[in-house]
Design an enzyme around this catalytic site. Structure first.
Site, short mmCIF file in Angstrom:
data_model
loop_
_atom_site.label_atom_id
_atom_site.label_comp_id
_atom_site.label_asym_id
_atom_site.label_seq_id
_atom_site.Cartn_x
_atom_site.Cartn_y
_atom_site.Cartn_z
N GLU B 60 1.15 -0.99 -0.13
CA GLU B 60 0.21 0.05 0.20
C GLU B 60 0.87 1.25 -0.16
O GLU B 60 0.41 2.37 -0.66
CB GLU B 60 -0.99 -0.09 0.92
CG GLU B 60 -1.89 -1.32 0.52
CD GLU B 60 -1.94 -2.86 2.13
OE1 GLU B 60 -0.15 -2.61 1.74
OE2 GLU B 60 -2.20 -3.67 1.07
N HIS B 129 -11.01 -6.39 8.43
CA HIS B 129 -12.22 -6.11 6.73
C HIS B 129 -13.55 -5.62 7.45
O HIS B 129 -14.75 -5.07 6.82
CB HIS B 129 -12.57 -7.00 6.77
CG HIS B 129 -11.59 -8.24 6.10
ND1 HIS B 129 -11.04 -9.05 6.75
CD2 HIS B 129 -10.95 -8.43 4.67
CE1 HIS B 129 -9.61 -9.52 6.46
NE2 HIS B 129 -10.06 -9.10 4.88
C1 LIG Z 1 -1.34 -5.01 4.16
C2 LIG Z 1 -2.69 -5.85 3.52
N1 LIG Z 1 -3.51 -5.22 2.20
C3 LIG Z 1 -4.16 -6.74 1.85
C4 LIG Z 1 -4.60 -7.40 2.18
C5 LIG Z 1 -5.63 -8.82 1.53
N2 LIG Z 1 -5.55 -9.74 0.86
C6 LIG Z 1 -5.68 -10.56 1.43
S1 LIG Z 1 -5.31 -11.90 0.51
C7 LIG Z 1 -4.46 -11.07 -0.55
C8 LIG Z 1 -3.48 -11.97 -1.02
C9 LIG Z 1 -2.39 -12.36 -0.49
O1 LIG Z 1 -1.18 -12.91 -1.81
P1 LIG Z 1 -0.22 -14.49 -1.50
O2 LIG Z 1 0.92 -13.68 0.14
O3 LIG Z 1 0.09 -14.45 -2.20
O4 LIG Z 1 -1.34 -15.39 -0.36
P2 LIG Z 1 -1.85 -16.60 -0.74
O5 LIG Z 1 -2.84 -15.98 0.15
O6 LIG Z 1 -1.97 -16.75 -2.20
O7 LIG Z 1 -1.30 -17.95 0.56
C10 LIG Z 1 -4.42 -9.96 -0.16
C11 LIG Z 1 -3.87 -8.99 -1.48
C12 LIG Z 1 -4.02 -7.84 3.77
N3 LIG Z 1 -4.86 -8.78 3.85
N4 LIG Z 1 -3.21 -7.10 4.35
#
Ligand SMILES: Cc1ncc(C[n+]2csc(CCOP(=O)(O)OP(=O)(O)O)c2C)c(N)n1
Ligand SMILES: Cc1ncc(C[n+]2csc(CCOP(=O)(O)OP(=O)(O)O)c2C)c(N)n1
Ligand SMILES: [Mg+2]
Ligand SMILES: [Mg+2]
Lengths: 409, 337, 409, 337
Positions: B60, B129
């Site tokens: 972010e 959330h």
């Molecule tokens: C600081 C933050 N930004 C955005 C999110 C929203 N979010 C939740 S899971 C996700 C994707 C994460 O992807 P990855 O790190 O590859 O993990 P995976 O879900 O593939 O295990 C996002 C963008 C969040 N939880 N926290």
């Protein structure tokens, strides 16, 4: 020096989208057994190529080969296999539970089970795991009660964290499982701090942290690697590269330019790239990293190369952004089937045993489900409402006391 | 005019602006091909091209930092923070940079940009959330904060925000993306269609920043609210039978002090409603302003009805959420005061 | 796997502290001319060793040698040398001005002049520089009026940024110099965004950013490199490794484990390590990086290896934390003397010219000082006080209008 | 007892705690060998050892993140953020993590820790060495915020903060590190020596969190202040001749509502003073609380005297700083109200 050429903005895109044939031809997958295994005290500078290889132990025939073969006894491997099967059965039931309205949210780790289940066998329960939401396998492998996990998922009266967190955000100090945060990446520097604390006290415990490919872009990833390098913290820094971050493919996190393991090189940390669907490879790499940490040699970065076979969460629909067949075609296969094949090849497992344990796992999950549902699913049962004012601070201050009264408790 | 829900109205605003101004571009986590986890940017990449609406790394701070550089170049970036709960990694770039650029360079450099983010609870999202983060930004000189409460305003305010030459934090109450919600969670959910504010023109229009909207006239008591709480306040007025004037602030910074002052001077009573935690919430500023402007007209203490001073607990969503009952109760107390 | 060994926390410490003899024997300094110069379109993966070498052009005798010799015409080099001398003269006077109470604060770049002065000659004024507080050489080389810099330092009535910023926090769009922030690291992702904007528009301008060795630890450093890599932004990402971050030596930022240039490798970015006290090496590396950016090949990381010879700022006293003689003993010498020796060797400069220009520089600075001081030093003169309410927003809202009135303006 | 200035008092608190509790350790930018840019940790590394007080990378998020992990392990880290203006990169770790750990894990994990940071203006530090950030944290459930105004309190409150089992943000008004400052910047600077609150015991003691201190009793008007502004308020009371009661809040969260309520109910008038920007400053919360608790006792509008809604401008330090004249003026207005 003036410019003459018009620039253009590059926005990376995956090779295929829904409707396309999945295409894995670009992946370079070294053969099992082909990566060398240096001693744990080798200087990081001399081990840089490990970040670009892929540590694999199980070959196409399910044989364990090469220097990274951890030579784990069959009993331990069977434990790992059963843990993976149990995790998968648990995921399936809880996914359906969400669809049935029994809870608000769920997240599966399908296809990635080897990561947490193998690593849980290497680390001890005194070591502290700082997981993301996709390492439920840690708890399940360690025998954390499935019903207690469900109580958390249902936010019911027996939820150990009192209905305060989104489903799957477990916490258990007793099982060496740090409270999961919804904010991506925050656990990474915390794990380093925890490991520094163990070293500061002259104790012998180490820490391990997990992060997704997508979340490596957060600033916390960087500060964690910096602190781990500077203070030689006894910590294992796992990057679970499952190719996707919700709808964003790994290229949006920089995965087209180099490997995620390579990030570690920039800090002078040893960094291993590991076939995350190869239980033995994950086991071996984790063991190597744990030995380094325990020997006061500091942190190791592990990229666990895998594939998120299911939805991101119950709120997601991958068919909107990737070919439906992509998951099935993942060239590194299914961790469960690969470990089963290996054990069968050794004569230490059979198709019958496999089918039988699958049934047993379903039964175990079903029994846990009954237990948890008897207490209640989301909204049917919950902790005492007055507890929502507790644990904001150790003691309630006048504001919380008044507000609790105002809320009628 | 077609009825639009809030998501469609926001999408329409973005579509209009991408069409109208080649300097407008959109990026954020999952906003490109997929169209955003709440679908607000659905179809925009396909229609306007890969570089006009694209995915960003999960960083972010990087998103806002890059947007500042783009704004300084002359673009008008519109970035999405997937949930307001995840805006904190961008806090330094927002507070120290976006908000300060114009001032510290004596307007040599400026960074017009809009930061869109879904916020607030009521969707069983748990602590990460559900947060209402507005008061963490209203204290920051140099930022504007805008919160719509319905599709018509959402579109008009978003366009006004994008066209504004200062950085604007545009918070979208996600609980009312698909339909107005008055806090009566026991009742069936109603869609936007049919609601007067869901008549949204397809074309470009603006709703000016800094202007509140009196949604209900009344002479006994003023309710100040924004976002979801506007609907809760209306329900509470209805439920309580009190002749309340309900003001939808729409912009928190700069707040419409004239509208507030005129109303409270008329009614002599005031209730302030927000979902965020009470201590140092934006309600505190409103209370202080009302008291400063209308002291001699006040007939009872100003009350704040807010989320409790706790995180947002998953299982206790409706105990935390300041619903119509709590608002009506406060209104009655203030009437008796 | 249990542990048996007690861990211990490693806190890095510099080799020497006040009272010790400075010791540079650990430094590995490859000879001038020894590093290869790949073509700009070489894949980053094949150029990784550049992050561990040290690009040097000037040898011990002041000759320019090897493949990185940029073959700059003597006139340009003389401009660079003069800019460095002028920068040093400016620093000296403003340092004294602070000591005389004429301003609240000042920061010198002594010993690091080659960085900004060489780079200013490579970049055009349409390119945008995102500097830290130690690249005043950019403005001086480009002929920004010295008196205007002083007006800013004095926060006087002619301060172009109206007395709003701490001294040395210049801003000049016209000179391609982005407004300096007090918050370390923030400029890095901004530079990437600016470069992305140029690419988005199909323009031909590129960006450059500077960061200190210490500040590389900030999360913004990481997001900048991630974005630069993912979107192939036309930007030069300079790391000025001057060995110190206030009182913290480079090891506290991870400098004992590997080079700062190596950070770039983790993102798949080409990363060059450059003798920052070698004007020609800085020039050549910057030219190479600029060519890559202009050819749409994306970002380059440059580590400029140098030494902060002066105090961190006028609020600092390095004698408290490092050997007093360390600055004088820096093995890569003084950038001014080294470039002068080179030009003298070419017959393009002389000791007399050098001495004469030093005097001229002092005179130029003195003249500018007179001009600025005639307007006023800190507290003697300032912009109209009412302007303090301007530029918070484009237009003043009711709060600011009321407060301005309340303040009596 | 030796006279100590605030730096010495803080140093003494840290020294005592390092001595007393092996789980206390200190880290932050330049705090180790050098002893901190304001010298608060001077000599502690030498006395207690390299691993008890050491330098950290310039990564405020990493510093707080690591401290959380250490706290969870069982240590009591005390970290320094070099200037409060640079706390923003740590905002996510503070707000989403330090403040939430206990709640989200139902006390399975906790992270006791103290975040020390010099804050506030009056030292010609410009916009990025002068900020008052307290209101950006008082909104966050799970954090405590403490601000001392003199050496005695500084030591006692710092020890109480370190011993507290919750995360505490401990803001140090840097303008009064070396001597009390009443805002009369035209007068010579006075040192702490001779001031009654500079008698600081060398031994361990605490000043309890959550308790305000009435510095001056009065019956006509209550002034609420903290940090530097306490001294400004005292000067304003003196200058104006108004019989004002001056309360030093010392802890903002949880604020001592009893002391505030009792005083305002007695005086019927209230002026709130802080250096931070006005909108959504902590003064708003105080104003709202006072109004809620004392409405029927108030004889005039509560006034806020604060920094303006602008960044802190270098050349206009004393125009921005709410000095004794502005405070006295507000006191007079409130007396006339
Ligand atoms: C600081 C933050 N930004 C955005 C999110 C929203 N979010 C939740 S899971 C996700 C994707 C994460 O992807 P990855 O790190 O590859 O993990 P995976 O879900 O593939 O295990 C996002 C963008 C969040 N939880 N926290
Ligand atoms: C975010 C932030 N944290 C801390 C500081 C305080 N600070 C100012 S300069 C400095 C040291 C920077 O060192 P380095 O990055 O190596 O740059 P150099 O001064 O050596 O050029 C510090 C810690 C700051 N300005 N911003
Ligand atoms: Mg992923
Ligand atoms: Mg440095």
């Amino acid at each position: 020096m003036k410019n003459t050429q018009a620039l253009s903005l590059h926005v990376p895109e995956p090779q295929t989208r829904p409707g396309d044939e999945p295409d894995f031809t670009r992946l370079q997958l070294p053969a099992a057994g082909s990566v060398e295994r240096p001693g744990i005290s080798t200087p990081a500078l001399q081990m840089r190529e490990l970040a670009y290889g892929l540590i694999r132990v199980l070959d196409e025939e399910g044989r364990a080969i090469g220097p990274w073969n951890p030579r784990v006894d069959p009993e331990t491997l069977r434990r790992g296999l059963k843990a993976m099967l149990l995790t998968r059965a648990f995921d399936d039931r809880m996914y359906r539970a969400q669809r049935q309205g029994k809870t608000s949210f769920y997240m599966k780790c399908t296809g990635e089970e080897a990561v947490a289940c193998a690593q849980a066998l290497v680390l001890t329960q005194e070591d502290m795991c700082f997981p993301t939401y996709r390492q439920q396998g840690l708890l399940i492998t360690r025998g954390y009660p499935l019903a207690t996990m469900m109580n958390q998922i249902y936010s019911n009266a027996s939820d150990p964290i009192k209905g305060r967190q989104l489903p799957v955000m477990y916490s258990s100090k007793a099982f060496g499982f740090f409270t999961i945060s919804g904010n991506l990446g925050t656990q990474y520097p915390q794990a380093v701090g925890w490991a520094m604390a163990s070293a500061y006290k002259g104790d012998d415990k180490i820490a391990a942290a997990w992060i997704g490919d997508g979340a490596t872009a957060e600033g916390d990833f960087h500060s964690a690697l910096t602190f781990a390098s500077v203070y030689r913290a006894p910590v294992i820094l796992n990057i679970v590269n499952n190719q996707w971050a919700i709808s964003s493919y790994h290229g949006i996190a920089g995965g087209d330019q180099t490997t995620f393991a390579a990030r570690g090189i920039g800090y002078g940390l040893p960094a291993l790239r590991v076939d995350g669907n190869d239980f033995l490879a994950v086991y071996a790499a984790t063991e190597w990293a744990a030995e380094r940490a325990r020997a006061n040699l500091g942190a190791t970065v592990l990229e666990l190369y895998t594939y998120r076979a299911a939805q991101h969460s119950t709120s997601d629909d991958p068919a909107r952004y990737r070919p439906a067949e992509e998951a099935g075609g993942w060239p590194l296969g299914d961790p469960v089937l690969r470990l089963a094949a290996h054990l069968i090849g050794l004569g230490e497992w059979s198709n019958e045993q496999h089918a039988a344990y699958q049934q047993e796992a379903i039964a175990l999950v079903r029994a846990a489900g009954k237990e948890a549902e008897a207490i209640g699913t989301l909204g049917q049962s919950r902790p005492e409402a007055a507890t929502m004012f507790e644990d904001v601070y150790k003691d309630m201050d006048w504001r919380l006391l008044r507000q609790k009264r105002e809320a009628g408790f | 005019m077609p009825a639009m829900n809030m998501i469609q109205a926001l999408n329409s605003a973005l579509d209009n602006m991408l069409e109208k101004d080649p300097n407008v571009l959109i990026f954020g986590e999952d906003v490109g091909f997929f169209g955003g986890v709440f679908r607000v940017t659905d179809g925009l990449q396909k229609k306007h091209g890969l570089t006009r609406c694209f995915d960003a790394p999960i960083a972010e701070g990087g998103i806002v930092g890059a947007a500042i550089g783009m704004g300084a170049y002359g673009l008008r970036p519109v970035v999405e923070i997937q949930f307001a709960d995840y805006i904190y990694p961008a806090y330094d770039q927002l507070v120290s940079e976006a908000a300060r650029l114009r001032y510290r360079s004596a307007a040599d450099f400026t960074a017009p940009m809009t930061i869109r983010s879904p916020y607030g609870g009521g969707i069983f999202g748990g602590n990460t959330h559900s947060q209402s983060v507005e008061a963490l930004f209203t204290h920051v000189a140099g930022l504007k904060t805008v919160i719509p409460s319905n599709p018509y305003d959402a579109k008009g305010l978003l366009i006004a925000s994008i066209e504004d030459d200062d950085p604007v934090l545009f918070l979208e109450p996600k609980r009312i993306y698909n339909g107005p919600f008055d806090g009566h969670h026991e009742k069936p959910v109603s869609p936007w269609a049919g609601h007067p504010m869901s008549d949204v023109p397809a074309e470009h229009y603006t709703v000016p920043l800094g202007k509140a909207h009196t949604l209900r006239e009344g002479k006994d008591l003023t309710v100040l609210a924004y976002g979801v709480m506007v609907h809760v306040a209306l329900a509470a007025a209805q439920d309580s039978g009190i002749d309340a004037e309900v003001i939808d602030l729409r912009t928190l910074v700069p707040v419409d002090i004239e509208a507030i002052e005129a109303s409270v001077k008329k009614t002599g009573r005031c209730v302030i409603v927000h979902e965020a935690t009470r201590t140092s919430g934006f309600g505190a500023e409103l209370s202080a302003l009302v008291q400063e402007a209308c002291f001699y007209h006040l007939e009872a203490p100003i009350e704040r009805v807010t989320g409790w001073d706790t995180p947002y607990p998953h299982a206790f969503e409706w105990d935390y959420f300041p619903g119509p009952e709590r608002v009506a109760k406060a209104m009655r107390r203030v009437m008796e005061g």
